[in-house]
Write an enzyme that holds these catalytic residues in place. Sequence first.
Site, PDB file in Angstrom:
ATOM      1  N   GLN A   1      -4.052  -4.843   7.213  1.00 20.81           N
ATOM      2  CA  GLN A   1      -5.114  -5.747   6.737  1.00 20.81           C
ATOM      3  C   GLN A   1      -5.082  -7.112   7.422  1.00 20.81           C
ATOM      4  O   GLN A   1      -5.914  -7.960   7.119  1.00 20.81           O
ATOM      5  CB  GLN A   1      -5.004  -5.950   5.223  1.00 20.81           C
ATOM      6  CG  GLN A   1      -5.268  -4.706   4.416  1.00 20.81           C
ATOM      7  CD  GLN A   1      -6.674  -4.142   4.611  1.00 20.81           C
ATOM      8  OE1 GLN A   1      -7.577  -4.829   5.091  1.00 20.81           O
ATOM      9  NE2 GLN A   1      -6.844  -2.894   4.255  1.00 20.81           N
TER      10      GLN A   1
ATOM     11  N   ASP B   1       3.693  -4.252   7.918  1.00 11.44           N
ATOM     12  CA  ASP B   1       2.451  -3.479   7.853  1.00 11.44           C
ATOM     13  C   ASP B   1       1.299  -4.458   8.077  1.00 11.44           C
ATOM     14  O   ASP B   1       0.973  -5.256   7.198  1.00 11.44           O
ATOM     15  CB  ASP B   1       2.365  -2.809   6.479  1.00 11.44           C
ATOM     16  CG  ASP B   1       1.004  -2.176   6.208  1.00 11.44           C
ATOM     17  OD1 ASP B   1       0.084  -2.344   7.016  1.00 11.44           O
ATOM     18  OD2 ASP B   1       0.876  -1.517   5.159  1.00 11.44           O
TER      19      ASP B   1
ATOM     20  N   CYS C   1      -4.938   2.414  -3.601  1.00 11.30           N
ATOM     21  CA  CYS C   1      -3.684   3.008  -3.073  1.00 11.30           C
ATOM     22  C   CYS C   1      -2.493   2.085  -3.305  1.00 11.30           C
ATOM     23  O   CYS C   1      -1.549   2.057  -2.502  1.00 11.30           O
ATOM     24  CB  CYS C   1      -3.777   3.332  -1.581  1.00 11.30           C
ATOM     25  SG  CYS C   1      -5.076   4.478  -1.157  1.00 11.30           S
TER      26      CYS C   1
ATOM     27  N   HIS D   1       0.875  -1.178   0.000  1.00  8.95           N
ATOM     28  CA  HIS D   1       0.000   0.000   0.000  1.00  8.95           C
ATOM     29  C   HIS D   1       0.912   1.228   0.000  1.00  8.95           C
ATOM     30  O   HIS D   1       2.016   1.185   0.555  1.00  8.95           O
ATOM     31  CB  HIS D   1      -0.824  -0.059   1.291  1.00  8.95           C
ATOM     32  CG  HIS D   1      -1.858   1.003   1.439  1.00  8.95           C
ATOM     33  ND1 HIS D   1      -1.555   2.290   1.808  1.00  8.95           N
ATOM     34  CD2 HIS D   1      -3.208   0.965   1.303  1.00  8.95           C
ATOM     35  CE1 HIS D   1      -2.677   2.995   1.885  1.00  8.95           C
ATOM     36  NE2 HIS D   1      -3.692   2.212   1.590  1.00  8.95           N
TER      37      HIS D   1
ATOM     38  N   LYS E   1      -9.386  -0.436  11.265  1.00 15.10           N
ATOM     39  CA  LYS E   1      -9.508  -1.623  10.402  1.00 15.10           C
ATOM     40  C   LYS E   1      -9.920  -2.854  11.211  1.00 15.10           C
ATOM     41  O   LYS E   1     -10.133  -3.916  10.647  1.00 15.10           O
ATOM     42  CB  LYS E   1      -8.161  -1.933   9.728  1.00 15.10           C
ATOM     43  CG  LYS E   1      -7.525  -0.769   8.993  1.00 15.10           C
ATOM     44  CD  LYS E   1      -7.911  -0.732   7.548  1.00 15.10           C
ATOM     45  CE  LYS E   1      -7.016   0.252   6.808  1.00 15.10           C
ATOM     46  NZ  LYS E   1      -7.577   0.623   5.513  1.00 15.10           N
TER      47      LYS E   1
HETATM   48  N1  PMP Z   1      -1.433  -0.528   4.768  1.00 18.25           N
HETATM   49  C1  PMP Z   1      -2.434  -1.233   4.243  1.00 18.25           C
HETATM   50  C2  PMP Z   1      -2.154  -2.625   3.755  1.00 18.25           C
HETATM   51  C3  PMP Z   1      -3.703  -0.704   4.165  1.00 18.25           C
HETATM   52  O1  PMP Z   1      -4.701  -1.410   3.629  1.00 18.25           O
HETATM   53  C4  PMP Z   1      -3.947   0.602   4.655  1.00 18.25           C
HETATM   54  C5  PMP Z   1      -5.310   1.239   4.594  1.00 18.25           C
HETATM   55  N2  PMP Z   1      -5.993   1.046   3.415  1.00 18.25           N
HETATM   56  C6  PMP Z   1      -2.877   1.289   5.201  1.00 18.25           C
HETATM   57  C7  PMP Z   1      -1.632   0.707   5.245  1.00 18.25           C
HETATM   58  C8  PMP Z   1      -3.035   2.670   5.733  1.00 18.25           C
HETATM   59  O2  PMP Z   1      -3.896   2.698   6.824  1.00 18.25           O
HETATM   60  P1  PMP Z   1      -4.356   4.089   7.428  1.00 18.25           P
HETATM   61  O3  PMP Z   1      -5.008   4.830   6.297  1.00 18.25           O
HETATM   62  O4  PMP Z   1      -5.309   3.728   8.506  1.00 18.25           O
HETATM   63  O5  PMP Z   1      -3.146   4.778   7.903  1.00 18.25           O
END
Ligand code: PMP
Length: 422
Positions: A207, A204, A370, A127, A230
């Site tokens: 998810q 990270d 993203c 991401h 999440k």
């Molecule tokens: N890493 C991953 C794999 C994500 O799916 C997301 C959110 N879509 C993020 C990071 C970023 O999370 P946040 O917007 O809550 O900072």
Amino acid sequence: MTSTATSSGLIGDAVRERFPILGRRGFPVYLDNAATTQKPREVLDSLVGYYETVNSNVGRGYYGLAMASTEQYEQAREVVRRFLGAEEADEIVFTASTTAATNLLADTLGRATVGPGDQVVVTGLEHNSNLLPWRRLCDDTGAELVVAPVGADGRVEPSAFAAVLGPRVRIVAIGHVSNVLGTVNPVRELAALAHRHGARVVVDGAQAVAHRPVDVRELGADFYTFSAHKVYGPMGTGVLYGRRELLEQLGPYQVGGGTVKGVRHDSPVQYVPVPARLEAGTPNVAGAAGLAAALEFVAGLGWDSVRAHDEALVGQAVAELAAIPGVRIVGDPGAEPSGIVSLAVDGIHPYDVGGHLDRRGIAVRCGVHCASTLLDDLGLLGTVRLSFAVYTTEAELDAVRRALAEVEPGEWTASHPDTRFL
Ligand code: PMP
């Protein structure tokens, strides 16, 4: 809480009653849980309860109410410690989000560790939040960003990962579960390979946390990040776990109230130990309390129930949706179901599919999620992503199946057939 699993393995409709928003008139079939999950009553109550009963600043006031607030904040840290299998509560830093935690790491660990000619390794499924902080670090320091390739099954194979590692690697940043494909990286193996080269391993977990038990020590993660929202918690709160001796080397990052022992104009600043050193300013105490309530909610369901639920839903989605002419499942979400199924519909722009589903009361995310670099590698304009939560039902999947069977090209396909959005 006892689990309410049905014979199909699904957690069952009873859990929906705990989520007030799901009962609202006109609320859609909500299948965008990878973007954010809905919040159960326990979490909402903990947020309001904090402000109704103990609201006062933490770590500062020497009076009963402020100490109660501090205690609640520190109890939340302990709940997160247990959830992640960390050794000590002080290894848990509260941040605003996964993104904030990763930026913190890139600006502290990164700038202290990486110089010209060094390498930072990310994987091809990151991401932007676990890509751009590292990319900027490399751009600013003259280090090289190396991308470990994603295999045909949507995971990074250890052998392919090993092939990109060398003596110059300082940090590796690995997504635990892909937010596009729902595939699970073999983090334990990848971390062990990175450690052989002395690299620091950042995972990270954005998810992963709502779908699988995480044990940071078992995974070999030096750092692990996630967002409360999440995993049924509130927005605006995130977590950075760091292995004690590594965390202690970090910071200060942002500086301000709560980070110092005392300041004199005529001597160097003395910073407090972690985690407070990395939590400048007034923290989101209600958010931490809400996160703790969310993690207790998940623990109450039990991981076996969550896993069986994900397996049933993902299995059904893959089998039934792939049978619709023109629908193609992207990656292999059934290998280790994690609540995400991405699909493409031949000849139809993902935004047309999303609009079609929306008009039928179904909320999904479509586009690049993203992670345009992954979509590039997959040769796709975008995908339509269904993402599930513990309250997702078979009836909701049936609604998707019926709607997808009727989808037709629309405005996006006609006027922006090759244009990518979000
Ligand atoms: N890493 C991953 C794999 C994500 O799916 C997301 C959110 N879509 C993020 C990071 C970023 O999370 P946040 O917007 O809550 O900072």
